[in-house]
Design a protein around this motif. Structure first.
Motif, short mmCIF file in Angstrom:
data_model
loop_
_atom_site.label_atom_id
_atom_site.label_comp_id
_atom_site.label_asym_id
_atom_site.label_seq_id
_atom_site.Cartn_x
_atom_site.Cartn_y
_atom_site.Cartn_z
N ARG A 89 0.83 -1.20 0.00
CA ARG A 89 0.00 0.00 0.00
C ARG A 89 0.87 1.26 0.00
N LEU A 90 1.98 1.23 0.75
CA LEU A 90 2.88 2.38 0.80
C LEU A 90 3.50 2.64 -0.57
N ASN A 91 3.90 1.59 -1.26
CA ASN A 91 4.46 1.75 -2.60
C ASN A 91 3.44 2.35 -3.56
N ASP A 92 2.21 1.89 -3.45
CA ASP A 92 1.17 2.45 -4.31
C ASP A 92 0.96 3.93 -4.03
N MET A 93 0.98 4.29 -2.77
CA MET A 93 0.80 5.71 -2.42
C MET A 93 1.95 6.55 -2.95
N GLU A 94 3.16 6.02 -2.90
CA GLU A 94 4.31 6.77 -3.42
C GLU A 94 4.19 6.99 -4.93
N LYS A 95 3.75 5.96 -5.64
CA LYS A 95 3.58 6.11 -7.08
C LYS A 95 2.52 7.16 -7.40
N LYS A 96 1.43 7.12 -6.66
CA LYS A 96 0.39 8.12 -6.89
C LYS A 96 0.90 9.53 -6.60
N LEU A 97 1.72 9.66 -5.55
CA LEU A 97 2.27 10.98 -5.21
C LEU A 97 3.18 11.50 -6.32
N GLU A 98 3.99 10.64 -6.91
CA GLU A 98 4.86 11.06 -8.01
C GLU A 98 4.05 11.56 -9.19
N THR A 99 2.98 10.85 -9.53
CA THR A 99 2.15 11.29 -10.65
C THR A 99 1.50 12.64 -10.36
N VAL A 100 1.09 12.84 -9.12
CA VAL A 100 0.47 14.13 -8.76
C VAL A 100 1.48 15.27 -8.87
N LEU A 101 2.71 15.01 -8.40
CA LEU A 101 3.74 16.05 -8.48
C LEU A 101 4.09 16.39 -9.93
N HIS A 102 4.13 15.37 -10.77
CA HIS A 102 4.43 15.61 -12.18
C HIS A 102 3.35 16.47 -12.83
N LYS A 103 2.10 16.16 -12.53
CA LYS A 103 1.01 16.96 -13.08
C LYS A 103 1.05 18.39 -12.53
N ASN A 104 1.45 18.54 -11.29
CA ASN A 104 1.54 19.88 -10.68
C ASN A 104 2.59 20.72 -11.39
N ALA A 105 3.71 20.09 -11.73
CA ALA A 105 4.77 20.83 -12.45
C ALA A 105 4.28 21.28 -13.82
N GLU A 106 3.56 20.42 -14.50
CA GLU A 106 3.04 20.79 -15.81
C GLU A 106 2.06 21.95 -15.71
N LEU A 107 1.22 21.92 -14.70
CA LEU A 107 0.27 23.02 -14.51
C LEU A 107 0.98 24.34 -14.20
#
Length: 464
Positions: free
Chosen positions: A410-428
């Motif tokens: 579950r922790l690994n899944d949360m980390e992956k989701k966090l990375e995707t969110v950060l990447h989208k934030n940078a694009e925005l």
């Protein structure tokens, strides 16, 4: 010629055609019974021979019927005693391929059944299969001749053996054979004497029940006629059977159909005496007997539970044999050991065994020590039998490992989701910065009042 005399205009053969042919048979004069028997046997041999022409066979069949006409009824019965020597011609006759010859054979069979009646039964039983087979022929003369011959057999050869063999033909795969079987049953029910039919009626009629729902319409129609005709006979049979069952033989039956009312059981019930009723009403209820234990057994059984306050040492008490379950295996082992030692001390009395008193005292002290240990174990079972520092069992470790693994996934899944969110934030953020720069450029243009060029030129006309 016999065939010409029995010929008719229509191809269908009827009962009247058979009766008209019977009138043509004339008895021989001045012939003895011995000569008749010899001639019958010789005729049988000629009819069996396949080389004999059909015209000769028809003339031989006429002579056979005339020979039977020449004998009296008593002599005809004597002829049937030697039937195995001459009946093969009649049995194989319906198998002939020529329709006119088959007609003559059927007329001869009907004439024998008409003259011999019940004496013709042995030959009739062998004939039925071939005659029923004729009814499914496509040639009208053969089929109708077979039907009339069957009718003559069941009309005049009245025997219970024919009733037993008839249901077999009612189950044949050919609908024509099933129809003729039901028609033969109708003849039995309507024309046979009740003395022959009644004893077999209970099993005979139900064997045709399947014909009511038969696929062939003629079979269904004949079956309805059969059951309608047998209804009155069945009612008569049931009333007759009821009368015989109640009154014995039919001669002792009452003149009317009314039966006396059945005698109730109360009229024959004997009254009970007063002594018996008192013994039934005043008898004490049964008491349940509980096992009685000695004081030592009671103590040993109740040491683990700690319920020793209610025991009286001065007498035997009534205590249930079942005790409370032990807390764990060690307490159970101590309980069994205490019980064993208590029984040993009770059985090893100095008077009975001859041992010294000191041995008994030592053993009683041991028992007291064991009892004290058991009581302390029951008071604090957790401190004695459970080790808090002991390692958990294997099952618990497996469960813990599984939980840890699930948490890690579950922790690994949360980390992956966090990375995707950060990447989208940078694009925005990049998009927002570009928009801000564009807005600033527009503001600078508006501040400098730079004229904008407008194109007012008209579009060129298109030349079609």
């Amino acid at each position: 010629m016999f065939l010409k005399r029995i010929s008719n205009t229509t191809p269908t053969v009827t009962r009247s055609d058979f009766l008209n042919a019977f009138d043509l048979f004339k008895p021989f004069e001045d012939i003895s019974n011995a000569e008749i028997e010899q001639r019958v046997i010789s005729i049988n041999e000629q009819l069996i021979n396949k080389a004999t022409s059909w015209e000769v066979k028809s003339k031989l069949l006429e002579d056979l019927c005339c020979l039977l006409m020449s004998m009296n009824n008593h002599d005809a019965e004597a002829l049937m005693r030697i039937s195995p020597q001459w009946d093969q011609c009649l049995v194989d006759g319906p198998k002939e391929g020529r329709s006119s010859l088959v007609k003559v054979y059927c007329i001869a069979i009907g004439f024998f059944a008409y003259r011999l009646r019940a004496s013709f039964l042995p030959v009739a039983e062998r004939l039925l299969k071939n005659l029923f087979g004729l009814t499914q022929k496509r040639i009208t003369i053969m089929a109708s001749s077979g039907r009339v011959a069957i009718e003559f057999i069941f009309r005049y050869v009245q025997s219970s053996k024919l009733m037993e063999s008839l249901p077999e033909f009612a189950k044949h795969k050919a609908s024509e054979i099933r129809t003729e079987a039901v028609n033969a049953a109708i003849i039995i029910v309507q024309q046979w004497p009740s003395e022959i039919v009644k004893p077999h009626l209970k099993d005979f009629i139900p064997s045709f029940e399947h014909c009511i729902g038969d696929a062939g319409p003629t079979v269904r129609t004949s079956a309805k006629v059969l059951f309608k005709a047998s209804e009155s006979l069945l009612n008569e049979y049931q009333s007759h059977a009821r009368t015989v069952k109640i009154y014995g033989t039919p001669a002792r039956a009452p003149p009317t159909s009314r039966l006396p009312p059945p005698k109730t059981a109360l009229r024959y019930r004997m009254p009970l005496s007063t002594e018996v009723t008192k013994s039934l009403t005043l008898s004490p209820p049964r008491q349940t007997i509980r096992p009685i234990m000695s004081m030592a057994d009671a103590k040993a059984r109740h040491l683990v539970t700690g319920s020793l306050q209610h025991l009286d040492t001065s007498r035997k008490t009534t205590i249930p044999l079942m005790s409370k379950p032990a807390t764990n295996q060690k307490a159970d082992a101590l309980r069994r050991r205490t019980l064993f030692e208590a029984r040993r001390t009770r059985s090893q009395i100095p008077v009975a065994t001859g041992r010294r008193v000191s041995d008994v005292v030592i053993r009683t002290e041991k028992v007291k020590k064991i009892e004290a240990d058991t009581l302390s174990a029951t008071k604090s079972p957790v401190s004695l039998f459970s080790d808090p520092q002991a390692s958990p069992p294997k099952s618990e470790t497996k469960l813990l490992k599984a939980k840890v693994e699930s948490l890690e996934t579950r922790l690994n899944d949360m980390e992956k989701k966090l990375e995707t969110v950060l990447h989208k934030n940078a694009e925005l953020q990049q998009i927002v910065s570009s928009q801000v720069a564009h807005i600033a450029l527009l503001e600078q243009r508006n501040a400098g009042d730079t004229p904008t060029k407008h194109n007012y030129s008209m579009p060129e006309e298109s030349h079609c």
